[in-house]
Design a protein around this motif. Structure first.
Motif, PDB file in Angstrom:
ATOM      1  N   ILE A   6       0.829  -1.198   0.000  1.00 46.33           N
ATOM      2  CA  ILE A   6       0.000   0.000   0.000  1.00 46.33           C
ATOM      3  C   ILE A   6       0.879   1.270   0.000  1.00 46.33           C
ATOM      4  CG2 ILE A   6      -0.209   0.083   2.525  1.00 46.33           C
ATOM      5  CD1 ILE A   6      -3.249   0.739   1.903  1.00 46.33           C
ATOM      6  N   ASP A   7       0.471   2.246  -0.784  1.00 43.98           N
ATOM      7  CA  ASP A   7       1.177   3.531  -0.886  1.00 43.98           C
ATOM      8  C   ASP A   7       2.523   3.505  -1.607  1.00 43.98           C
ATOM      9  OD1 ASP A   7      -0.786   5.032   0.151  1.00 43.98           O
ATOM     10  OD2 ASP A   7       0.019   5.127   2.175  1.00 43.98           O
ATOM     11  N   HIS A   8       2.871   2.382  -2.205  1.00 39.82           N
ATOM     12  CA  HIS A   8       4.133   2.373  -2.932  1.00 39.82           C
ATOM     13  C   HIS A   8       3.991   2.990  -4.323  1.00 39.82           C
ATOM     14  CE1 HIS A   8       6.861  -0.371  -0.344  1.00 39.82           C
ATOM     15  NE2 HIS A   8       6.193   0.504   0.370  1.00 39.82           N
ATOM     16  N   GLY A   9       2.728   3.366  -4.673  1.00 38.48           N
ATOM     17  CA  GLY A   9       2.577   4.216  -5.860  1.00 38.48           C
ATOM     18  C   GLY A   9       1.965   3.569  -7.100  1.00 38.48           C
ATOM     19  N   LYS A  10       1.198   2.497  -6.919  1.00 36.24           N
ATOM     20  CA  LYS A  10       0.563   1.839  -8.078  1.00 36.24           C
ATOM     21  C   LYS A  10      -0.325   2.792  -8.858  1.00 36.24           C
ATOM     22  CE  LYS A  10      -1.736  -1.201  -6.013  1.00 36.24           C
ATOM     23  NZ  LYS A  10      -1.271  -1.015  -4.632  1.00 36.24           N
ATOM     24  N   SER A  11      -1.236   3.455  -8.137  1.00 33.75           N
ATOM     25  CA  SER A  11      -2.205   4.292  -8.846  1.00 33.75           C
ATOM     26  C   SER A  11      -1.517   5.435  -9.575  1.00 33.75           C
ATOM     27  CB  SER A  11      -3.236   4.851  -7.866  1.00 33.75           C
ATOM     28  OG  SER A  11      -3.883   3.788  -7.204  1.00 33.75           O
TER      29      SER A  11
ATOM     30  N   GLN B 248      -5.130   9.717  -9.551  1.00 34.89           N
ATOM     31  CA  GLN B 248      -5.846   8.466  -9.278  1.00 34.89           C
ATOM     32  C   GLN B 248      -7.022   8.290 -10.224  1.00 34.89           C
ATOM     33  OE1 GLN B 248      -6.316   8.989  -4.828  1.00 34.89           O
ATOM     34  NE2 GLN B 248      -5.863   6.820  -4.963  1.00 34.89           N
TER      35      GLN B 248
ATOM     36  N   GLY C  23      -7.266   7.776  -0.736  1.00 33.58           N
ATOM     37  CA  GLY C  23      -6.075   7.474  -1.519  1.00 33.58           C
ATOM     38  C   GLY C  23      -5.787   5.991  -1.586  1.00 33.58           C
ATOM     39  N   ILE C  24      -6.827   5.171  -1.564  1.00 35.97           N
ATOM     40  CA  ILE C  24      -6.593   3.737  -1.659  1.00 35.97           C
ATOM     41  C   ILE C  24      -7.445   3.151  -2.779  1.00 35.97           C
ATOM     42  CG2 ILE C  24      -5.981   3.345   0.740  1.00 35.97           C
ATOM     43  CD1 ILE C  24      -8.906   2.444   1.143  1.00 35.97           C
ATOM     44  N   THR C  25      -7.003   2.034  -3.298  1.00 37.50           N
ATOM     45  CA  THR C  25      -7.752   1.351  -4.337  1.00 37.50           C
ATOM     46  C   THR C  25      -8.523   0.208  -3.699  1.00 37.50           C
ATOM     47  OG1 THR C  25      -5.989   1.861  -5.860  1.00 37.50           O
ATOM     48  CG2 THR C  25      -7.536   0.165  -6.541  1.00 37.50           C
TER      49      THR C  25
ATOM     50  N   ASN D 132      10.167   2.350  -7.490  1.00 34.86           N
ATOM     51  CA  ASN D 132       9.400   3.557  -7.817  1.00 34.86           C
ATOM     52  C   ASN D 132       9.878   4.720  -6.937  1.00 34.86           C
ATOM     53  OD1 ASN D 132       7.363   5.107  -9.004  1.00 34.86           O
ATOM     54  ND2 ASN D 132       5.884   4.570  -7.410  1.00 34.86           N
ATOM     55  N   LYS D 133       9.442   5.896  -7.266  1.00 33.25           N
ATOM     56  CA  LYS D 133       9.734   7.113  -6.500  1.00 33.25           C
ATOM     57  C   LYS D 133      11.227   7.437  -6.450  1.00 33.25           C
ATOM     58  CE  LYS D 133       5.755   6.225  -3.452  1.00 33.25           C
ATOM     59  NZ  LYS D 133       5.121   6.489  -2.166  1.00 33.25           N
TER      60      LYS D 133
ATOM     61  N   ASP E 186      12.609   9.757  -7.707  1.00 36.48           N
ATOM     62  CA  ASP E 186      12.804  11.209  -7.608  1.00 36.48           C
ATOM     63  C   ASP E 186      12.947  11.675  -6.169  1.00 36.48           C
ATOM     64  OD1 ASP E 186       9.766  12.434  -6.855  1.00 36.48           O
ATOM     65  OD2 ASP E 186       9.846  10.424  -7.662  1.00 36.48           O
ATOM     66  N   LEU E 187      12.561  10.841  -5.216  1.00 42.47           N
ATOM     67  CA  LEU E 187      12.618  11.264  -3.800  1.00 42.47           C
ATOM     68  C   LEU E 187      14.058  11.415  -3.337  1.00 42.47           C
ATOM     69  CD1 LEU E 187       9.977   9.009  -1.984  1.00 42.47           C
ATOM     70  CD2 LEU E 187       9.836  11.477  -2.386  1.00 42.47           C
TER      71      LEU E 187
ATOM     72  N   SER F 179       9.861   6.790 -11.805  1.00 47.16           N
ATOM     73  CA  SER F 179       9.120   7.680 -10.936  1.00 47.16           C
ATOM     74  C   SER F 179       7.737   7.844 -11.541  1.00 47.16           C
ATOM     75  CB  SER F 179       9.816   9.039 -10.824  1.00 47.16           C
ATOM     76  OG  SER F 179       8.887   9.976 -10.290  1.00 47.16           O
TER      77      SER F 179
ATOM     78  N   LYS G 190       5.685   9.741 -10.438  1.00 48.90           N
ATOM     79  CA  LYS G 190       5.343  11.142 -10.298  1.00 48.90           C
ATOM     80  C   LYS G 190       5.860  11.955 -11.486  1.00 48.90           C
ATOM     81  CE  LYS G 190       5.699  14.898  -6.977  1.00 48.90           C
ATOM     82  NZ  LYS G 190       6.375  15.289  -5.732  1.00 48.90           N
TER      83      LYS G 190
HETATM   84  P1  GTP Z   1      -3.140   2.013  -2.984  1.00 50.54           P
HETATM   85  O1  GTP Z   1      -3.966   2.275  -4.209  1.00 50.54           O
HETATM   86  O2  GTP Z   1      -3.833   2.482  -1.770  1.00 50.54           O
HETATM   87  O3  GTP Z   1      -2.650   0.635  -2.869  1.00 50.54           O
HETATM   88  O4  GTP Z   1      -1.858   2.975  -3.080  1.00 50.54           O
HETATM   89  P2  GTP Z   1      -0.933   3.140  -4.319  1.00 50.54           P
HETATM   90  O5  GTP Z   1       0.133   2.118  -4.248  1.00 50.54           O
HETATM   91  O6  GTP Z   1      -1.747   3.218  -5.545  1.00 50.54           O
HETATM   92  O7  GTP Z   1      -0.227   4.528  -4.054  1.00 50.54           O
HETATM   93  P3  GTP Z   1      -0.512   5.942  -4.713  1.00 50.54           P
HETATM   94  O8  GTP Z   1      -0.292   5.913  -6.182  1.00 50.54           O
HETATM   95  O9  GTP Z   1      -1.799   6.439  -4.212  1.00 50.54           O
HETATM   96  O10 GTP Z   1       0.722   6.745  -4.093  1.00 50.54           O
HETATM   97  C1  GTP Z   1       0.928   6.863  -2.716  1.00 50.54           C
HETATM   98  C2  GTP Z   1       1.639   8.172  -2.413  1.00 50.54           C
HETATM   99  O11 GTP Z   1       2.939   8.192  -2.984  1.00 50.54           O
HETATM  100  C3  GTP Z   1       0.920   9.379  -2.986  1.00 50.54           C
HETATM  101  O12 GTP Z   1       1.021  10.424  -2.055  1.00 50.54           O
HETATM  102  C4  GTP Z   1       1.698   9.703  -4.247  1.00 50.54           C
HETATM  103  O13 GTP Z   1       1.634  11.071  -4.571  1.00 50.54           O
HETATM  104  C5  GTP Z   1       3.100   9.298  -3.857  1.00 50.54           C
HETATM  105  N1  GTP Z   1       3.882   8.862  -5.018  1.00 50.54           N
HETATM  106  C6  GTP Z   1       3.550   7.914  -5.902  1.00 50.54           C
HETATM  107  N2  GTP Z   1       4.504   7.763  -6.839  1.00 50.54           N
HETATM  108  C7  GTP Z   1       5.476   8.645  -6.539  1.00 50.54           C
HETATM  109  C8  GTP Z   1       6.744   8.969  -7.133  1.00 50.54           C
HETATM  110  O14 GTP Z   1       7.204   8.405  -8.131  1.00 50.54           O
HETATM  111  N3  GTP Z   1       7.467   9.946  -6.522  1.00 50.54           N
HETATM  112  C9  GTP Z   1       7.035  10.585  -5.419  1.00 50.54           C
HETATM  113  N4  GTP Z   1       7.814  11.534  -4.902  1.00 50.54           N
HETATM  114  N5  GTP Z   1       5.862  10.310  -4.844  1.00 50.54           N
HETATM  115  C10 GTP Z   1       5.085   9.353  -5.391  1.00 50.54           C
END
Ligand code: GTP
Length: 594
Positions: free
Chosen positions: A15-20, A41, A53-55, A128-129, A131-132, A159, A161
């Motif tokens: 969760i929150d690793h950025g799938k959406s 999203q 913010g969840i799927t 992923n991410k 850019d952080l 990324s 993002k």
């Molecule tokens: P679920 O759908 O709940 O499983 O979450 P998810 O895995 O789809 O995560 P989501 O895409 O909602 O991203 C979670 C958080 O990480 C959000 O605040 C995004 O803005 C942030 N985020 C996602 N991808 C990136 C990235 O590549 N870089 C940065 N800096 N932030 C990111």
């Protein structure tokens, strides 16, 4: 479409690793959504999904890329929805395993990876991410490579993002994920991997065609129920539904609409075939999701009972995992015992009932299912603690247990073990994922997890630990029912089933919490906790003569009105239990951590 040009894949992640977010970028880069209509999203269509913010529901979308057709299936990441993930996986040949480059592997990364490996999918490891500023791609590429057995240089970096690396990832999908194979001339067989109720269109069924072809205005047969329907519309999602007059062939992913009104008539896991030329054998289906957690739901205003029933009926059209049956509580009146996949599922259902149907509800503390065998051999299932036999002739009680996996920095091993031990956990094993990160496996009773386990874990590890659990059968346990009495009368909605060694502490804590939560009334309210006839704790709420208006010296009428309104507002979530006004919080007091 020629199956050789199709690639079906999903994105799996913690969760929150950025799938959406990654899915959003893919929609944009492939031109499926133009920059002007883009919103964050994009595929999370429910309000609750977007706000939290969840799927919750899986989504399938068709992306054109480099002369190919990519079908991307976005999956939910939360533990409650694992069953959604496993169905989506069946519709794919490959999976992108997405890991946050600042966090590394987490509990659901592992759980989802194992599901994908079981489904024989080709795995693409991706960080992923990147850019952080806090990203540590070198470190986590190594961790990820170690986990799936590849070279760290094979781990892609993107990324979601900024879009960096996403084109390369799409190219990689085309190159490495196998094209679907199926028999074009065989009788049609398509797997239902999702089924969603839409107010305007009825049930929309998402399918992956394995063999043959499904067309428009065709009579189709649902193989598990033998029900036949006509396809009124068939098409693909890209990113909105687009009817496909040619129908769907081997390897294609899309939707069909037959005009049925109930998702149970178009069951996830079922095989769709042609009614005129039916296939001989069904595709391997999915397991039906089993409710793990139960709670009572009651309207605050008893007159709203029919509305609650109607709302649950409607919600079930859209959520095949939701189960419920009517129950009556001496304290709360007419309501329902509702079964959920887990705590998040429970929260979401409740929130949707209140928000989408305008209901005010009281919910009781969640509990698991118990199998009770009496000395005379009678056996029954308890889904409501108040139905648990009060001591005496019980021979054995069995409770559900889980295999739980916790990932955390190694400095927290001591704290984690302490929490698990305190919850009747049994250590199964421990592995280091890297020098400073460890995976700890425990058997834990589900009943111990559904209370504040996750909160405790988070607070004792400063938020660093992640948890995943899967059902692992049942075990015998020494459990007793603790009743709570108000003014000498047992309140069924407060009963809980607790391990014998903890019953005393539980009773004392509950009596104390209730004394704080229940407002003082015009009369004295004694609170007692009891096991059978034995009282184990007592508290007392002293009587007051409450006149809130006395606080408003002078005659400021608007202030008085405000105060009265505030009082009314506060009363909304109160339920009369006998003569005592009890707030909603009291019914879930057992959940809170001290
Ligand atoms: P679920 O759908 O709940 O499983 O979450 P998810 O895995 O789809 O995560 P989501 O895409 O909602 O991203 C979670 C958080 O990480 C959000 O605040 C995004 O803005 C942030 N985020 C996602 N991808 C990136 C990235 O590549 N870089 C940065 N800096 N932030 C990111």
């Amino acid at each position: 479409t020629d199956p050789a040009l199709i690639r079906n894949f999903c994105i799996i992640a913690h969760i929150d690793h950025g799938k959406s977010t990654l899915a959003d970028r893919m929609l944009q880069i492939t031109g499926v959504v133009d920059d002007r209509s883009m919103r964050a999203q994009y595929l999370d269509r429910m309000d609750i999904e977007r706000e939290r913010g969840i799927t919750i529901k899986s989504q399938a979308v068709r992306l054109p890329w480099d002369g190919h057709v990519l079908n991307m299936i976005d999956t939910p990441g939360h533990v409650d929805f694992t069953y959604e993930v496993s169905r989506s996986l069946q519709a794919c040949e490959g999976a992108i395993l997405l890991v946050d480059a600042a966090q590394g592997i987490e509990a659901q990364t592992l759980a989802n990876l194992y599901l994908a490996m079981n489904a024989d999918l080709n795995i693409i490891p991706v960080l992923n991410k990147i850019d952080l500023p806090a990203a540590q791609p070198e470190k986590f590429a190594e961790e990820l490579a170690g986990l799936i057995g590849c070279d760290p240089s094979d781990v892609l970096r993107v990324s979601g993002k900024t879009g960096e690396g996403v084109r390369e990832l799409l190219d990689h999908v085309v190159r490495t994920i196998p094209a679907p194979v199926g028999e074009a001339d065989a009788a049609a067989r398509a797997l239902i991997f999702d089924s969603v109720y839409d107010t305007y269109r009825g049930v929309v069924t998402y399918v992956r065609v394995v063999d043959g072809h499904l067309g428009k205005r065709e009579r189709i047969l649902m193989m598990s129920t033998s029900a036949t329907h006509e396809t009124l519309e068939i098409g693909v999602i890209s990113p909105e539904p687009k009817p496909a007059d040619l129908g769907l062939g081997v390897g294609e992913v899309g939707y069909l609409i037959t005009g049925v009104k109930d998702v149970r008539q178009s069951r996830v896991g079922d095989t769709v075939t042609s009614a005129t030329k039916p296939a001989g054998e069904m595709l391997a289906g999915y397991e039906h999701p089993k409710p793990m957690v139960f709670s009572g739901l009651y309207p605050i205003d008893g007159d709203e009972y029919p509305e609650l029933r109607e709302a649950l009926d409607k919600l079930q059209l859209n959520d095949a995992a939701l189960v419920y049956e009517p129950e009556t509580s001496a304290a709360l009146g007419f309501g329902f015992r509702v079964g959920f996949l887990g705590l998040l599922h429970m929260e979401i259902v409740r929130e949707r009932l209140e928000r989408e149907f305008g209901l005010s509800l009281i919910s009781t503390a969640p509990n698991v299912i118990y199998q009770v065998v009496m000395e005379d051999g009678k056996e029954f299932t308890v889904t409501n603690p108040s139905e648990f036999p009060a001591g005496g002739k019980i021979a054995t009680v069995r409770e559900p247990i889980t295999k739980s996996t916790i990932l955390a920095p190694s400095e927290f091993i001591g704290a984690i073990m302490e929490i698990c031990q305190g919850r009747r956990g049994q250590l199964l094993g421990m592995d280091y994922l890297s020098e400073d990160r460890v995976e700890i496996r425990y058997t834990l009773p589900l009943g111990e997890i559904i209370f504040d386990f996750f909160d405790q874990l988070k607070s004792r590890t400063r938020g660093y630990a992640s948890l995943d659990y899967e059902p692992a059968g049942e075990q015998e346990a020494d459990l007793v029912k603790v009743d709570i009495l108000l003014q000498g009368e047992p309140v069924d909605a407060f009963s809980a089933i607790v391990h014998k060694d903890k019953a005393y502490t539980y009773g004392v804590d509950m009596a104390k919490k209730l004394r704080e939560l229940i407002p003082r009334q015009q009369f004295e309210v004694p609170i007692q906790a009891a096991i059978g006839a034995r009282v184990i704790a007592r508290e007392n709420i002293r009587a007051i003569r409450k006149d809130v208006l006395a606080k408003c010296y002078g005659g400021d009428i608007s202030r008085k009105r405000k105060l009265l309104e505030k009082q009314k507002e506060g009363k909304k979530r109160m339920k009369m239990v006998g003569r005592v006004e009890v707030p909603q919080e009291a019914f879930v007091a057992a959940l809170s951590t001290d």
